[in-house]
Design a protein around this motif. Sequence first.
Motif, mmCIF file in Angstrom:
data_model
loop_
_atom_site.group_PDB
_atom_site.id
_atom_site.type_symbol
_atom_site.label_atom_id
_atom_site.label_comp_id
_atom_site.label_asym_id
_atom_site.label_seq_id
_atom_site.Cartn_x
_atom_site.Cartn_y
_atom_site.Cartn_z
ATOM 1 N N VAL A 168 -21.738 9.862 15.224
ATOM 2 C CA VAL A 168 -22.200 11.113 15.446
ATOM 3 C C VAL A 168 -23.103 11.643 16.523
ATOM 4 C CG1 VAL A 168 -21.399 11.348 13.470
ATOM 5 C CG2 VAL A 168 -24.090 11.471 13.475
ATOM 6 N N LEU A 169 -24.067 10.696 16.411
ATOM 7 C CA LEU A 169 -25.743 11.580 17.673
ATOM 8 C C LEU A 169 -25.399 11.394 19.228
ATOM 9 C CD1 LEU A 169 -28.839 9.877 15.777
ATOM 10 C CD2 LEU A 169 -27.915 12.474 15.459
ATOM 11 N N ILE A 170 -24.549 10.354 19.016
ATOM 12 C CA ILE A 170 -23.986 10.313 20.279
ATOM 13 C C ILE A 170 -23.079 11.283 21.225
ATOM 14 C CG2 ILE A 170 -22.389 8.576 22.383
ATOM 15 C CD1 ILE A 170 -23.939 5.977 21.028
ATOM 16 N N GLU A 171 -21.969 11.555 20.093
ATOM 17 C CA GLU A 171 -20.584 12.069 20.668
ATOM 18 C C GLU A 171 -21.460 13.721 20.494
ATOM 19 O OE1 GLU A 171 -18.626 12.861 17.237
ATOM 20 O OE2 GLU A 171 -16.905 10.578 17.815
ATOM 21 N N GLU A 172 -22.646 13.782 20.763
ATOM 22 C CA GLU A 172 -23.242 15.927 20.929
ATOM 23 C C GLU A 172 -22.511 16.032 20.289
ATOM 24 O OE1 GLU A 172 -24.935 14.838 24.612
ATOM 25 O OE2 GLU A 172 -27.228 14.142 24.346
ATOM 26 N N PRO A 173 -21.668 16.533 19.144
ATOM 27 C CA PRO A 173 -21.192 18.002 18.735
ATOM 28 C C PRO A 173 -22.019 18.532 18.520
ATOM 29 C CG PRO A 173 -21.652 16.405 16.804
ATOM 30 C CD PRO A 173 -22.480 15.924 17.953
ATOM 31 N N ASP A 174 -21.561 20.202 18.746
ATOM 32 C CA ASP A 174 -21.926 21.646 18.330
ATOM 33 C C ASP A 174 -22.063 22.125 17.082
ATOM 34 O OD1 ASP A 174 -21.230 22.339 21.486
ATOM 35 O OD2 ASP A 174 -19.184 21.973 20.041
ATOM 36 N N VAL A 175 -21.770 20.741 16.312
ATOM 37 C CA VAL A 175 -21.778 21.269 14.448
ATOM 38 C C VAL A 175 -22.111 20.502 14.158
ATOM 39 C CG1 VAL A 175 -21.572 22.793 12.977
ATOM 40 C CG2 VAL A 175 -21.365 23.509 14.374
#
Length: 637
Positions: A168-175
Amino acid sequence: MNLLSAENISKNYADRWLFKDLNFGLQQGQRVAFVGINGTGKTTLLRILAGLETPDTGLVSTRKGIRVTYLGQQPVFDESLSVEETIFASQNDTLKAIKEYEHVINDADHKADDLQRVLERMDALNAWDYEAQVQQILGRLGILGELLTRNVSKLSGGQRKRVALARVLIEEPDVLLLDEPTNHLDLSTIEWLENRLSSPTLTLLMVTHDRYFLDKVANEIVELDKGTMYRYQGNYAYFVEKKADREMREATEVEKARNLFRKELEWMRRMPQARGTKQKARIDAFYITKEKASTNLSKQQIELSVKTTRQGGKIIEADHLNKKFGDLTVLDDFSYVFKKKDRIGLVGPNGVGKSTLMNMLTGKLAPDSGTIDVGTNTVFGYYTQTELEFDPSQRVIDIVKEVAEVVELANGDVLTASQFLNLFLFPPAQQYTLVNKLSGGEKRRLQLLRVLIKNPNFLILDEPTNDLDLATLNILEDFLLHFAGCLLIVSHDRYFLDHLAEHLFVLEPGGAVLNFPGNYTDYRDYLEERETEAALEAEEKAAKAARAAAKRAPAPVAAPAPAALAKRRATFAEKKEYEQLEGILAQLETEKQAVTANLNGGSGTPQEFAAWGARLQAVEQALAQKEERWLELAELV
């Protein structure tokens, strides 16, 4: 405008409404901590917001183009994939290029053409900065080397959580939606994670019980209490204060409503005819008052009170313990004689041997050499990280009766298993429900009950804070503070350790154990002092080497500019001095203004003017000194 919105959402679970008609919005830069007692629906709400569950009523919406990522307590993966494939499963083009690059350079037999191709692809996408961030994340979470090629089905619970967090940190989502993100992480990794999540541009909603983590990361707290949502703009201490104020106001309003209800009830019993507008309004107001007066203000909370078996003169004597697994040494010549009311925190990186030591002390694992002599009156209570094991057909009360039918409390009262369950917030109606219907926190609470029902005098708690709500944690802490026996605690919750541990066993790679006199914050300050001393020694050595080189120089020629020495870090004492100086400077400035005003006022005796003049000179001199010192410390801090 909200990035994520929920309108009038409701959820019913096991014939019980978790919440009804909730409205919630999350804007850019909001970092919200979601709190509430176990079983109120925190995880369910997070899953609804993530689109993994459907609400019974209402709608969840996201702004167009916004990516929302969810990290659950028990991550779910495609078990056929490797760790590397799982982490880089995103459809992001840059991530695909990084995945291919990592795969090629980690292949000792890669072809030159393949390397050239992936390098050109990385250049074309300007992916090098992103790749450096990926490497930092994987390195800090310990996902390196052989672990990247391992199948996710072969990972431990802690490894699965770290892999999910990396993804989840590598994907760098907006939320970001995070459910207990600190579970299974060691203390240094938690400190790194909280610094990473404290970015003002990050938008997240998290469920966490870690109060230090909550204070550092969140800028708002949302509480779910009896199906209603309350918002607090501040840290955990502010939340506790304002929650108490809210409950006090509610109690006053309900008491007023009850008094009014008694008066209006007499009027209603006379069967008034609702002919006039005033009478209709009064009847409508009566039903509103009745609803308010019926509000249940009772606060359910666990009652922890168990009898402690009397300890003898000998508790546990560990003498020259050694333990290896293959070539890995996890314990090297450890000795300690446990004393009455010992309160010990056990800390160290994941995999260093904390569970091994606890299992040896309780007889679940034998040392390679050395002896463990347990006193005849020592009764262990061992609360493990392992999830509660049960048969799918078992009910809550069956789990307790497996251990004991009755339990004796500290005051001498004897309770049945059912009565003791009631003290642990398992009412009679819930005692006969299937265990698999419980929430994660309720299962952990049931597991704690099974440990305490044995009346232990030596408690070993392995990550006891995982999945427990903040209210239960506060009660557990209070119970442990007054516990008459010995405590040995492993916890990643620094607040919990600081309040309960009086000294630490610090396990280090190679099997060494440091017996540190103090709590976790004291230990962190000690490490910072050591780092500062090491930096000063390195600086001094470099300076000596430079002076020696200058003496050996054949002629006085213009020397090149020396390389900048590593900047010295502020010590703990200097940080405290820096914080205090800001207040002192403000006080001196205030006094300077007051004395100057007296001198310019034109009223006063000659003696007063002389005193004011002397004081102004002293204040200005002190200001100059303090400002110079503040600037010195500001450079270090």
